[in-house]
Design a protein around this motif. Structure first.
Motif, PDB file in Angstrom:
ATOM      1  N   ILE A 260      12.511   3.014  25.976  1.00  0.00           N
ATOM      2  CA  ILE A 260      12.866   3.463  24.633  1.00  0.00           C
ATOM      3  C   ILE A 260      14.223   2.850  24.300  1.00  0.00           C
ATOM      4  CG2 ILE A 260      13.347   5.427  23.124  1.00  0.00           C
ATOM      5  CD1 ILE A 260      11.697   7.167  25.045  1.00  0.00           C
ATOM      6  N   TRP A 261      14.320   2.230  23.132  1.00  0.00           N
ATOM      7  CA  TRP A 261      15.553   1.574  22.692  1.00  0.00           C
ATOM      8  C   TRP A 261      16.013   2.227  21.395  1.00  0.00           C
ATOM      9  CZ3 TRP A 261      16.700  -2.801  25.861  1.00  0.00           C
ATOM     10  CH2 TRP A 261      15.654  -3.222  26.679  1.00  0.00           C
ATOM     11  N   SER A 262      17.306   2.428  21.259  1.00  0.00           N
ATOM     12  CA  SER A 262      17.805   3.009  20.019  1.00  0.00           C
ATOM     13  C   SER A 262      19.180   2.457  19.681  1.00  0.00           C
ATOM     14  CB  SER A 262      17.872   4.537  20.113  1.00  0.00           C
ATOM     15  OG  SER A 262      18.855   4.944  21.046  1.00  0.00           O
ATOM     16  N   VAL A 263      19.470   2.471  18.393  1.00  0.00           N
ATOM     17  CA  VAL A 263      20.776   2.061  17.872  1.00  0.00           C
ATOM     18  C   VAL A 263      21.249   3.136  16.906  1.00  0.00           C
ATOM     19  CG1 VAL A 263      22.095   0.335  16.600  1.00  0.00           C
ATOM     20  CG2 VAL A 263      20.191  -0.385  18.056  1.00  0.00           C
ATOM     21  N   GLU A 264      22.451   3.624  17.131  1.00  0.00           N
ATOM     22  CA  GLU A 264      23.076   4.574  16.217  1.00  0.00           C
ATOM     23  C   GLU A 264      24.213   3.878  15.481  1.00  0.00           C
ATOM     24  OE1 GLU A 264      23.402   8.927  17.647  1.00  0.00           O
ATOM     25  OE2 GLU A 264      23.549   7.712  19.472  1.00  0.00           O
ATOM     26  N   VAL A 274      20.262   6.536  12.715  1.00  0.00           N
ATOM     27  CA  VAL A 274      19.610   6.159  13.969  1.00  0.00           C
ATOM     28  C   VAL A 274      18.294   5.442  13.680  1.00  0.00           C
ATOM     29  CG1 VAL A 274      18.803   6.945  16.224  1.00  0.00           C
ATOM     30  CG2 VAL A 274      20.517   8.288  14.994  1.00  0.00           C
ATOM     31  N   VAL A 275      18.001   4.422  14.472  1.00  0.00           N
ATOM     32  CA  VAL A 275      16.680   3.803  14.497  1.00  0.00           C
ATOM     33  C   VAL A 275      16.324   3.545  15.955  1.00  0.00           C
ATOM     34  CG1 VAL A 275      17.630   1.472  14.222  1.00  0.00           C
ATOM     35  CG2 VAL A 275      15.224   1.919  13.659  1.00  0.00           C
ATOM     36  N   SER A 276      15.081   3.789  16.320  1.00  0.00           N
ATOM     37  CA  SER A 276      14.665   3.621  17.717  1.00  0.00           C
ATOM     38  C   SER A 276      13.260   3.034  17.777  1.00  0.00           C
ATOM     39  CB  SER A 276      14.700   4.967  18.458  1.00  0.00           C
ATOM     40  OG  SER A 276      13.729   5.849  17.917  1.00  0.00           O
ATOM     41  N   TYR A 277      12.923   2.551  18.975  1.00  0.00           N
ATOM     42  CA  TYR A 277      11.590   2.002  19.206  1.00  0.00           C
ATOM     43  C   TYR A 277      11.076   2.467  20.557  1.00  0.00           C
ATOM     44  CZ  TYR A 277       7.759  -1.243  20.028  1.00  0.00           C
ATOM     45  OH  TYR A 277       6.516  -1.776  20.309  1.00  0.00           O
ATOM     46  N   ASN A 278       9.888   3.086  20.560  1.00  0.00           N
ATOM     47  CA  ASN A 278       9.223   3.584  21.755  1.00  0.00           C
ATOM     48  C   ASN A 278       7.928   2.785  21.915  1.00  0.00           C
ATOM     49  OD1 ASN A 278       7.506   5.079  23.523  1.00  0.00           O
ATOM     50  ND2 ASN A 278       8.670   6.940  23.129  1.00  0.00           N
ATOM     51  N   HIS A 279       7.910   1.868  22.885  1.00  0.00           N
ATOM     52  CA  HIS A 279       6.776   0.951  23.011  1.00  0.00           C
ATOM     53  C   HIS A 279       5.501   1.678  23.436  1.00  0.00           C
ATOM     54  CE1 HIS A 279       4.880  -2.921  23.195  1.00  0.00           C
ATOM     55  NE2 HIS A 279       4.519  -2.758  24.462  1.00  0.00           N
ATOM     56  N   GLN A 280       5.634   2.715  24.240  1.00  0.00           N
ATOM     57  CA  GLN A 280       4.444   3.457  24.640  1.00  0.00           C
ATOM     58  C   GLN A 280       3.771   4.098  23.425  1.00  0.00           C
ATOM     59  OE1 GLN A 280       5.100   6.812  27.173  1.00  0.00           O
ATOM     60  NE2 GLN A 280       2.930   7.226  27.471  1.00  0.00           N
ATOM     61  N   ALA A 281       4.577   4.713  22.561  1.00  0.00           N
ATOM     62  CA  ALA A 281       4.010   5.317  21.349  1.00  0.00           C
ATOM     63  C   ALA A 281       3.352   4.255  20.470  1.00  0.00           C
ATOM     64  CB  ALA A 281       5.106   6.048  20.576  1.00  0.00           C
ATOM     65  N   HIS A 282       3.955   3.077  20.410  1.00  0.00           N
ATOM     66  CA  HIS A 282       3.373   1.995  19.611  1.00  0.00           C
ATOM     67  C   HIS A 282       2.015   1.577  20.153  1.00  0.00           C
ATOM     68  CE1 HIS A 282       3.189  -1.607  17.131  1.00  0.00           C
ATOM     69  NE2 HIS A 282       2.900  -2.309  18.230  1.00  0.00           N
TER      70      HIS A 282
END
Length: 331
Positions: A260-264, A274-282
């Motif tokens: 999981i990657w995120s940038v605040e 905040v924006v984040s990316y969860n590859h498993q959810a994708h």
């Protein structure tokens, strides 16, 4: 249809565990951070649901409330209160409630049998201690109760968290073990014996870094270290979109499913995005030959005096968006 989509989104795992709802975000900021904020340490009490080691002086006498509309009539609420009995002991008391709505009961002959509800509930007590200005550890004890129509289940689980937090350097590192526990009473019996299932154990590591000369904080979480294969159970209807790829690409894809990657963006101490990316959810929500932004999450929050408000949205597929709102008040 709603409950099927919800089941996929709960944790993105094969449904071999009971109480997958324990892996749902406990607050708007948690959701905006991709589901877990184990390596973000500040005054946000809701983040202690992810890492119990992050309780501290700033969470004392804070009341945190959260509401999620997951899908249609699936609603989730949580509450937590931070209380510090001493300068070295930090505690919080919380609860979470999931209401899946009402369902039409049918017999094996399709006769109407009235309506019924399905609910999950959990109450927790969290304790943390700081061993130095930078090192802390915490534990959360959770009592879980579920009722689906006439079937009931009870169990216990524990979360363990460890953290290194250096505010001067902007670095936080964390290790968390979630949902180590068991069912005391299963939903049903087989040959007069209780049928029990395993809980969604999750071992995670995470790190965050806040730039000293820019209002940015980057976070990285690697979840489910205890197992490699995070493929959702395949059926003749649902096919893994990576099934026809090479073994090398499948391995790379599986590695990123754990991340999981995120940038605040924190322009001031009172405002955050905040924006984040969860590859498993994708991957779990992927549909062949159809592009989507499933896996991404977006959030914003602000603080005014003794009140903090956060909001997040998590899109899964067209028309399926999770809305999450949280408020924290210093009492």
């Amino acid at each position: 249809m709603t409950i099927i989509v919800f089941a996929v989104c709960v944790a993105g795992q094969s449904l071999s565990n009971v109480w997958e709802f324990l892996e749902l975000p406990a607050g708007a900021r948690n959701g905006a951070l991709g589901g877990f904020g184990i390596a973000v340490c500040d005054s946000d009490l809701s983040l202690s649901f992810d890492n119990p080691a992050h309780l501290g002086k700033t969470t004392d006498r804070t009341l945190a409330l959260n509401y999620q509309n997951r899908f249609r009539d699936v609603n989730i609420a949580s509450a937590a209160y931070g209380y510090n009995p001493s300068d070295k002991d930090f505690m919080a008391f919380g609860m979470r409630y999931v209401d899946y709505g009402k369902f039409d009961g049918r017999s094996v002959t399709d006769a109407e049998e009235g309506r019924f509800t399905a609910k999950d509930m959990v109450a927790n007590v969290t304790y943390a201690r700081w061993f130095s200005p930078h090192l802390s550890a915490g534990v959360a004890a959770k009592v879980i109760y579920s009722v689906y129509e006439k079937y009931q289940s009870v169990g216990m689980a524990f979360d363990f968290g460890f953290s290194y937090h250096n505010a001067e350097k902007g670095v936080t590192a964390a290790l968390v073990l979630r949902n180590a526990g068991f069912q005391i009473k299963g939903l049903y019996s087989i040959e007069s014996k209780q049928h029990t299932e395993t809980l969604p154990l999750n071992l995670m590591v995470g790190v965050s870094y806040k730039l000293s000369k820019a209002p940015l904080r980057f976070s990285f979480t690697y979840h489910n270290l205890e197992r490699w294969d995070l493929n959702y159970t395949s059926t003749d209807v649902v096919k893994d979109v990576m099934a026809n790829k090479s073994k090398g690409l499948q391995g790379l894809d599986m590695f990123f499913r754990h991340t999981i990657w995120s940038v605040e963006v924190i322009p001031t101490s009172y405002l955050r995005f905040v924006v984040s990316y969860n590859h498993q959810a994708h991957r779990d929500m992927a549909v062949s030959d159809h592009r989507s932004i499933a896996g991404f999450a977006f959030g914003a929050g602000f603080s005014v005096k003794m009140v903090s408000v956060d909001f997040s949205i998590t899109p899964y597929q067209a028309g399926n968006i999770c809305y999450n709102a949280s408020v924290a008040i210093k009492i």
